[in-house]
Design a protein around this motif. Structure first.
Motif, PDB file in Angstrom:
ATOM      1  N   HIS A 228       0.864  -1.183   0.000  1.00 55.31           N
ATOM      2  CA  HIS A 228       0.000   0.000   0.000  1.00 55.31           C
ATOM      3  C   HIS A 228       0.904   1.238   0.000  1.00 55.31           C
ATOM      4  O   HIS A 228       1.145   1.848   1.045  1.00 55.31           O
ATOM      5  N   PRO A 229       1.438   1.619  -1.146  1.00 53.25           N
ATOM      6  CA  PRO A 229       2.409   2.725  -1.179  1.00 53.25           C
ATOM      7  C   PRO A 229       1.864   4.040  -0.642  1.00 53.25           C
ATOM      8  O   PRO A 229       2.621   4.869  -0.143  1.00 53.25           O
ATOM      9  N   ARG A 230       0.541   4.243  -0.721  1.00 54.03           N
ATOM     10  CA  ARG A 230      -0.014   5.476  -0.166  1.00 54.03           C
ATOM     11  C   ARG A 230       0.183   5.531   1.350  1.00 54.03           C
ATOM     12  O   ARG A 230       0.389   6.603   1.918  1.00 54.03           O
ATOM     13  N   VAL A 231       0.115   4.368   2.002  1.00 49.73           N
ATOM     14  CA  VAL A 231       0.363   4.334   3.442  1.00 49.73           C
ATOM     15  C   VAL A 231       1.816   4.716   3.732  1.00 49.73           C
ATOM     16  O   VAL A 231       2.098   5.433   4.701  1.00 49.73           O
ATOM     17  N   VAL A 233       3.705   6.716   1.930  1.00 48.94           N
ATOM     18  CA  VAL A 233       3.804   8.165   1.747  1.00 48.94           C
ATOM     19  C   VAL A 233       3.205   8.883   2.957  1.00 48.94           C
ATOM     20  O   VAL A 233       3.753   9.876   3.444  1.00 48.94           O
ATOM     21  N   GLY A 234       2.096   8.356   3.464  1.00 43.97           N
ATOM     22  CA  GLY A 234       1.491   8.933   4.663  1.00 43.97           C
ATOM     23  C   GLY A 234       2.427   8.886   5.856  1.00 43.97           C
ATOM     24  O   GLY A 234       2.442   9.800   6.687  1.00 43.97           O
ATOM     25  N   CYS A 235       3.234   7.832   5.952  1.00 40.06           N
ATOM     26  CA  CYS A 235       4.222   7.723   7.022  1.00 40.06           C
ATOM     27  C   CYS A 235       5.240   8.866   6.926  1.00 40.06           C
ATOM     28  O   CYS A 235       5.600   9.473   7.939  1.00 40.06           O
ATOM     29  N   VAL A 236       5.680   9.168   5.705  1.00 43.64           N
ATOM     30  CA  VAL A 236       6.636  10.261   5.510  1.00 43.64           C
ATOM     31  C   VAL A 236       5.997  11.602   5.889  1.00 43.64           C
ATOM     32  O   VAL A 236       6.619  12.448   6.537  1.00 43.64           O
ATOM     33  N   VAL A 237       4.738  11.783   5.480  1.00 41.56           N
ATOM     34  CA  VAL A 237       4.028  13.019   5.840  1.00 41.56           C
ATOM     35  C   VAL A 237       3.930  13.149   7.356  1.00 41.56           C
ATOM     36  O   VAL A 237       4.112  14.241   7.918  1.00 41.56           O
ATOM     37  N   ARG A 238       3.670  12.034   8.025  1.00 40.66           N
ATOM     38  CA  ARG A 238       3.568  12.061   9.494  1.00 40.66           C
ATOM     39  C   ARG A 238       4.905  12.415  10.132  1.00 40.66           C
ATOM     40  O   ARG A 238       4.944  13.097  11.161  1.00 40.66           O
ATOM     41  N   ILE A 239       6.007  11.947   9.559  1.00 41.67           N
ATOM     42  CA  ILE A 239       7.325  12.324  10.073  1.00 41.67           C
ATOM     43  C   ILE A 239       7.509  13.837   9.988  1.00 41.67           C
ATOM     44  O   ILE A 239       7.914  14.499  10.954  1.00 41.67           O
ATOM     45  N   ILE A 240       7.193  14.387   8.812  1.00 36.74           N
ATOM     46  CA  ILE A 240       7.386  15.822   8.595  1.00 36.74           C
ATOM     47  C   ILE A 240       6.484  16.632   9.513  1.00 36.74           C
ATOM     48  O   ILE A 240       6.849  17.732   9.948  1.00 36.74           O
ATOM     49  N   ASN A 241       5.304  16.116   9.818  1.00 33.24           N
ATOM     50  CA  ASN A 241       4.335  16.795  10.672  1.00 33.24           C
ATOM     51  C   ASN A 241       4.999  17.375  11.931  1.00 33.24           C
ATOM     52  O   ASN A 241       4.898  18.579  12.204  1.00 33.24           O
ATOM     53  N   THR A 242       5.673  16.560  12.703  1.00 29.93           N
ATOM     54  CA  THR A 242       6.205  17.021  13.987  1.00 29.93           C
ATOM     55  C   THR A 242       7.727  16.994  14.090  1.00 29.93           C
ATOM     56  O   THR A 242       8.270  17.310  15.150  1.00 29.93           O
ATOM     57  N   ALA A 243       8.446  16.644  12.992  1.00 30.08           N
ATOM     58  CA  ALA A 243       9.909  16.698  13.041  1.00 30.08           C
ATOM     59  C   ALA A 243      10.414  18.097  13.409  1.00 30.08           C
ATOM     60  O   ALA A 243      11.286  18.231  14.283  1.00 30.08           O
ATOM     61  N   PRO A 244       9.892  19.165  12.795  1.00 30.71           N
ATOM     62  CA  PRO A 244      10.352  20.500  13.213  1.00 30.71           C
ATOM     63  C   PRO A 244      10.057  20.803  14.674  1.00 30.71           C
ATOM     64  O   PRO A 244      10.856  21.472  15.350  1.00 30.71           O
ATOM     65  N   GLU A 245       8.927  20.324  15.175  1.00 33.97           N
ATOM     66  CA  GLU A 245       8.592  20.546  16.579  1.00 33.97           C
ATOM     67  C   GLU A 245       9.688  20.008  17.486  1.00 33.97           C
ATOM     68  O   GLU A 245      10.159  20.692  18.404  1.00 33.97           O
ATOM     69  N   PHE A 246      10.120  18.765  17.247  1.00 38.49           N
ATOM     70  CA  PHE A 246      11.175  18.176  18.069  1.00 38.49           C
ATOM     71  C   PHE A 246      12.516  18.857  17.820  1.00 38.49           C
ATOM     72  O   PHE A 246      13.329  18.988  18.733  1.00 38.49           O
ATOM     73  N   GLY A 247      12.750  19.285  16.580  1.00 39.16           N
ATOM     74  CA  GLY A 247      13.981  20.012  16.288  1.00 39.16           C
ATOM     75  C   GLY A 247      14.025  21.366  16.964  1.00 39.16           C
ATOM     76  O   GLY A 247      15.066  21.781  17.506  1.00 39.16           O
ATOM     77  N   PHE A 248      12.893  22.075  16.965  1.00 40.34           N
ATOM     78  CA  PHE A 248      12.839  23.383  17.603  1.00 40.34           C
ATOM     79  C   PHE A 248      13.199  23.314  19.076  1.00 40.34           C
ATOM     80  O   PHE A 248      13.810  24.236  19.626  1.00 40.34           O
ATOM     81  N   LEU A 249      12.801  22.224  19.743  1.00 36.23           N
ATOM     82  CA  LEU A 249      13.037  22.118  21.179  1.00 36.23           C
ATOM     83  C   LEU A 249      14.526  22.007  21.514  1.00 36.23           C
ATOM     84  O   LEU A 249      14.911  22.186  22.673  1.00 36.23           O
ATOM     85  N   ARG A 295      -7.789  14.768   3.478  1.00 35.73           N
ATOM     86  CA  ARG A 295      -6.649  15.083   2.616  1.00 35.73           C
ATOM     87  C   ARG A 295      -6.534  16.593   2.397  1.00 35.73           C
ATOM     88  O   ARG A 295      -5.444  17.169   2.479  1.00 35.73           O
ATOM     89  N   LYS A 296      -7.645  17.245   2.109  1.00 39.92           N
ATOM     90  CA  LYS A 296      -7.643  18.684   1.867  1.00 39.92           C
ATOM     91  C   LYS A 296      -7.184  19.450   3.110  1.00 39.92           C
ATOM     92  O   LYS A 296      -6.422  20.416   3.018  1.00 39.92           O
ATOM     93  N   THR A 297      -7.629  19.001   4.267  1.00 40.10           N
ATOM     94  CA  THR A 297      -7.249  19.665   5.515  1.00 40.10           C
ATOM     95  C   THR A 297      -5.747  19.552   5.761  1.00 40.10           C
ATOM     96  O   THR A 297      -5.082  20.535   6.128  1.00 40.10           O
ATOM     97  N   ILE A 298      -5.201  18.358   5.567  1.00 40.10           N
ATOM     98  CA  ILE A 298      -3.769  18.135   5.817  1.00 40.10           C
ATOM     99  C   ILE A 298      -2.908  18.969   4.876  1.00 40.10           C
ATOM    100  O   ILE A 298      -1.957  19.641   5.306  1.00 40.10           O
ATOM    101  N   LEU A 403       2.608  18.517  -0.927  1.00 37.52           N
ATOM    102  CA  LEU A 403       2.586  17.894  -2.257  1.00 37.52           C
ATOM    103  C   LEU A 403       2.360  16.388  -2.145  1.00 37.52           C
ATOM    104  O   LEU A 403       1.595  15.801  -2.927  1.00 37.52           O
ATOM    105  N   MET A 404       2.995  15.748  -1.173  1.00 37.66           N
ATOM    106  CA  MET A 404       2.823  14.310  -1.003  1.00 37.66           C
ATOM    107  C   MET A 404       1.402  13.952  -0.590  1.00 37.66           C
ATOM    108  O   MET A 404       0.869  12.908  -0.959  1.00 37.66           O
ATOM    109  N   THR A 405       0.765  14.834   0.186  1.00 38.19           N
ATOM    110  CA  THR A 405      -0.595  14.563   0.645  1.00 38.19           C
ATOM    111  C   THR A 405      -1.569  14.453  -0.515  1.00 38.19           C
ATOM    112  O   THR A 405      -2.579  13.733  -0.427  1.00 38.19           O
ATOM    113  N   LEU A 406      -1.307  15.145  -1.605  1.00 38.55           N
ATOM    114  CA  LEU A 406      -2.193  15.069  -2.771  1.00 38.55           C
ATOM    115  C   LEU A 406      -2.296  13.642  -3.312  1.00 38.55           C
ATOM    116  O   LEU A 406      -3.258  13.300  -3.996  1.00 38.55           O
TER     117      LEU A 406
END
Length: 434
Positions: A228-231, A233-249, A295-298, A403-406
């Motif tokens: 399920h390649p879309r899953v 891609v969703g994993c990568v999107v989830r990483i990007i979601n909060t990676a900056p948050e942990f980096g900022f700290l 999808r549109k919200t994300i 872009l990946m979320t599309l």
């Protein structure tokens, strides 16, 4: 079958009634986890690590184990049941946190910091994401976005929102080291609420069919990435979601606390405001996602929104100088847009309805991967590019996530009604009785 008007208040709000104490327990657990988030990197740098970059190595090691445990939380919940996975996570956190405080941070032993702080990282994902699996196995599909939104409201309400406020209150009284012991007590209290308060039976037993073996379940939780390649891609999107948050700290405590002159107290308050705003909008965007599409919200509010507000959070305060109200507004904007990613926890399992456990395992891997990727980006680029360069990298990652979320398009299928899970359960009971 009860009509919607007869549903309890928690059910009408989107919280499965049987899991109410679990949400409260996760909130308390993450408060304890979040206590350290606003000061642990500079504190370790001054007490054994030597520099912020060396402290980021400790946090990166922690991120590796968080990533592994986040993946295992889904796979093990399939095999053992979410409740047992949560028990394991609670035990790991308490044991290795005590070892970290007594034998590593107290004596300022950098090598043991890497070991014990890193191993402690197995704890919170097994506990928190084990409960998230419990939610997805229990909540009706038509209210899944809201149920997940409440989870992230509890999760982010603790880490780092209320946790930062607790630290701001206890650091002047007990000192930073004493505050870490207070945090451990709050974590134990949260664990007690979950272990003794939640009676819902789905989470007490394995979710996978009896014929599924342990190795098969673990392989399934990874093989879904190519079946399920879309899953994936969703994993990568989830990483990007909060990676900056942990980096900022890792580096923003120094930027806001020292370079802009706000001090530790106002930095911790700013951090609480950022994620307090995020807490409210986690729920709002859960509901919005159910209405206008996950999808549109994300893509719009999450990916593009965070790309803009990430730049705003750093560069606007730099431009105007030590102006605390401006920093507060910029922080709130980032907290709002960060919540735009909330529907991904409803979207990804829906992309693989026949293997939700595997999809959740990969999604949790992405959530844990953020705790590794964010500090790793800081470790690699803070020295050569400075804070501004790191922030630009994070903003570019957010654009890439939009872009990946599309690509994460659901197959066309009728949306289930709120009562559908009850009809299915009734039908299954009748079939078993027959």
């Amino acid at each position: 079958m009860a009509p919607p008007s007869a549903l309890s208040l928690p059910d009408r709000l989107g919280i499965p009634k049987a899991l109410v104490y679990g949400y409260l327990g996760v909130l308390l657990f993450m408060v304890g986890d979040g206590v350290e988030s606003g000061f642990i990197a500079p504190y370790m740098a001054e007490h054994g690590a030597g520099t912020e970059v060396h402290a980021s190595y400790v946090i990166t090691a922690y991120g590796v184990t968080v990533m592994l445990a986040s993946w295992l939380s889904g796979a093990l919940s399939d095999l053992w049941g979410p409740r047992r996975v949560m028990q394991l996570g609670l035990a790991i956190w308490i044991v290795f946190d005590v070892l970290y405080l007594v034998f590593a941070l107290g004596p300022e032993n950098y090598a043991l910091m890497l070991v014990f702080y890193g191993l402690r990282g197995f704890g919170y994902p097994l506990f928190a994401f084990g409960f998230l699996v419990w939610i997805t196995a229990t909540a009706p599909m038509a209210r899944m976005g809201a149920a997940v939104g409440w989870f992230y409201m509890a999760f982010t309400g603790g880490l780092p929102t209320l946790g930062s406020l607790v630290a701001g209150a206890t650091n002047p009284v007990f000192g930073q080291f004493g505050t870490l012991w207070v945090a451990l007590g709050i974590i134990a209290l949260g664990g007690a609420f979950c272990m003794f308060g939640v009676k819902e039976r789905t989470g007490f037993s394995r979710l996978a069919p009896p014929e599924v073996k342990p190795v098969q379940s673990l392989i399934s939780s990874l093989s879904i990435a190519w079946t399920h390649p879309r899953v994936a891609v969703g994993c990568v999107v989830r990483i990007i979601n909060t990676a900056p948050e942990f980096g900022f700290l890792v580096f923003l405590p120094t930027v806001f606390g020292k370079e802009l002159g706000f001090g530790e107290g106002r930095w911790l308050t700013l951090l609480a405001v950022i994620y307090g705003t995020n807490v409210v909008f986690n729920l709002i965007f859960g509901v919005i996602g159910d209405r206008i599409g996950w999808r549109k919200t994300i893509a719009s509010f999450g990916g593009i929104g965070c790309a803009i507000t990430t730049l705003t959070l750093y560069f606007v305060p730099q431009a105007v100088g030590s102006n605390y109200p401006v920093a507060i507004v910029c922080g709130m904007l980032y907290g709002i847009t960060l919540a735009g990613f909330v529907p991904i926890s409803a979207l990804i399992p829906a992309l693989a309805p026949e293997n939700k456990g595997g999809a959740m395992a990969l999604l949790n891997l992405g959530a844990g991967g953020a705790a590794f990727v964010g500090p790793a980006v800081v470790s690699l680029f803070l020295d050569p590019l400075g804070p501004a360069g790191v922030v630009i990298i994070f903003a570019a990652l957010y654009v890439a996530s939009a872009l990946m979320t599309l690509y994460l398009k659901l197959p066309e299928e009728p949306r289930p009604s709120i009562e559908e899970p009850e009809r299915r359960a009734t039908g299954s009971a009748r079939a078993a009785a027959a």
